[in-house]
Design an enzyme around this catalytic site. Sequence first.
Site, PDB file in Angstrom:
ATOM      1  N   GLU A   1       0.830  -1.226   0.000  1.00  0.00           N
ATOM      2  CA  GLU A   1       0.000   0.000   0.000  1.00  0.00           C
ATOM      3  C   GLU A   1       0.855   1.263   0.000  1.00  0.00           C
ATOM      4  O   GLU A   1       2.085   1.204   0.152  1.00  0.00           O
ATOM      5  CB  GLU A   1      -0.949   0.003   1.199  1.00  0.00           C
ATOM      6  CG  GLU A   1      -0.205   0.061   2.528  1.00  0.00           C
ATOM      7  CD  GLU A   1      -0.932   0.878   3.582  1.00  0.00           C
ATOM      8  OE1 GLU A   1      -1.419   1.988   3.275  1.00  0.00           O
ATOM      9  OE2 GLU A   1      -0.974   0.424   4.736  1.00  0.00           O
TER      10      GLU A   1
ATOM     11  N   LYS B   1      -3.401  -1.036  15.075  1.00  0.00           N
ATOM     12  CA  LYS B   1      -2.769  -0.212  16.098  1.00  0.00           C
ATOM     13  C   LYS B   1      -3.684  -0.059  17.293  1.00  0.00           C
ATOM     14  O   LYS B   1      -4.908  -0.065  17.172  1.00  0.00           O
ATOM     15  CB  LYS B   1      -2.479   1.180  15.522  1.00  0.00           C
ATOM     16  CG  LYS B   1      -1.145   1.225  14.798  1.00  0.00           C
ATOM     17  CD  LYS B   1      -0.405   2.522  15.072  1.00  0.00           C
ATOM     18  CE  LYS B   1       0.962   2.455  14.448  1.00  0.00           C
ATOM     19  NZ  LYS B   1       1.050   3.145  13.178  1.00  0.00           N
TER      20      LYS B   1
HETATM   21  N1  PSU Z   1      -2.238   1.674  10.238  1.00  0.00           N
HETATM   22  C1  PSU Z   1      -0.925   1.992  10.359  1.00  0.00           C
HETATM   23  N2  PSU Z   1      -0.356   2.852   9.469  1.00  0.00           N
HETATM   24  C2  PSU Z   1      -1.088   3.376   8.429  1.00  0.00           C
HETATM   25  C3  PSU Z   1      -2.469   3.009   8.302  1.00  0.00           C
HETATM   26  C4  PSU Z   1      -2.989   2.160   9.226  1.00  0.00           C
HETATM   27  O1  PSU Z   1      -0.271   1.541  11.278  1.00  0.00           O
HETATM   28  O2  PSU Z   1      -0.535   4.156   7.643  1.00  0.00           O
HETATM   29  C5  PSU Z   1      -3.265   3.528   7.132  1.00  0.00           C
HETATM   30  C6  PSU Z   1      -3.606   2.381   6.178  1.00  0.00           C
HETATM   31  O3  PSU Z   1      -3.422   2.832   4.847  1.00  0.00           O
HETATM   32  C7  PSU Z   1      -5.059   2.116   6.452  1.00  0.00           C
HETATM   33  C8  PSU Z   1      -5.561   3.501   6.784  1.00  0.00           C
HETATM   34  O4  PSU Z   1      -5.745   1.553   5.355  1.00  0.00           O
HETATM   35  O5  PSU Z   1      -4.518   4.052   7.592  1.00  0.00           O
HETATM   36  C9  PSU Z   1      -6.864   3.460   7.531  1.00  0.00           C
HETATM   37  O6  PSU Z   1      -7.415   4.743   7.580  1.00  0.00           O
HETATM   38  P1  PSU Z   1      -8.936   4.932   8.079  1.00  0.00           P
HETATM   39  O7  PSU Z   1      -8.914   4.560   9.524  1.00  0.00           O
HETATM   40  O8  PSU Z   1      -9.249   6.394   7.850  1.00  0.00           O
HETATM   41  O9  PSU Z   1      -9.764   3.998   7.249  1.00  0.00           O
END
Ligand code: PSU
Length: 303
Positions: A28, A161
Amino acid sequence: MTDRHGHFTVSEEVRTALAENRPVVALESTIITHGMPHPRNLDTALDVEGDVRRGGAVPATIAVLDGKLAVGVGAAGIERLASHPAMKVSRRDLPIAIHTGALGGTTVATTMLAASMAGISLFATGGIGGVHRGGADSLDVSADLQELARTDVAVVCAGVKAILDIGLTLEYLETHGVTVLGYQTDEMPGFYATRSGHPIPHRLDSAADIAEVLRIRRSLALTGGTVVANPIPSEHAIDPAVIEVAIERALVEARDEGVSGKEATPFLLGRVVELTGSDSLAANVALVRSNARLAARIAVALT
Ligand code: PSU
Ligand code: MN
């Protein structure tokens, strides 16, 4: 490969590997554009591609470049993503990112979608999105979980996380029929920590066994994804109590500053890194690389 309108492209290297049935691992790019500070984001993304290659698979970093959903952006693409302001592109944002010709980092959801369009079945990242703390009231549930519910790609991650609610995230995945596999663990890993205290029902101890389960899913034509939960290598793990202090402070700041929606995750992740210093960043890098190595081994076992 390009779609009829030229909105979707697959690099020559990735296309050839897929045509020859060689192993490919998708990666990603929101982690590059929004997940890590410069220049660590650049070094990590390049190292992760190297890890996949050393594991015998072809890396396919996925992003939006010049308004095209691109599979396999290469080192030049990674460099652009790492050094310029970019859009965070989740599934709902994708048509707009293409319409505006954006430079965009794709989230886990959008990367899964693009991987599946290209025919890639394995994907490595750091952590997936999940149900936010208080998500039962705010309905802040990452689109990553809905993508896992419908798109058949296996995601290797170190769990979610601790800024999120790990228990609610597991409940959501269960409801939507997402298979969660613990690699050499009976517990959902806690991202920076090897354990979270939340049991997961299925443990597999080898890449070959994981590949076999993915083959079974495919032969039954089950829709939806698989989570392969790979604990951070223990020498890089951080005491959860240290991280928790930073998370609680970051959550208060987010509330006070009115941070919500798509900004919530990047804000919280960024503040945790600022508050805990270089150890948490080093841990994040180590776990992403470990996930890339495991994904390559599963991809090799699958082909
Ligand atoms: N968790 C991490 N680092 C990240 C992300 C998640 O430890 O960079 C990023 C990933 O790309 C994940 C996104 O898909 O955050 C999720 O964002 P949201 O909670 O807005 O869906
Ligand atoms: Mn959200």
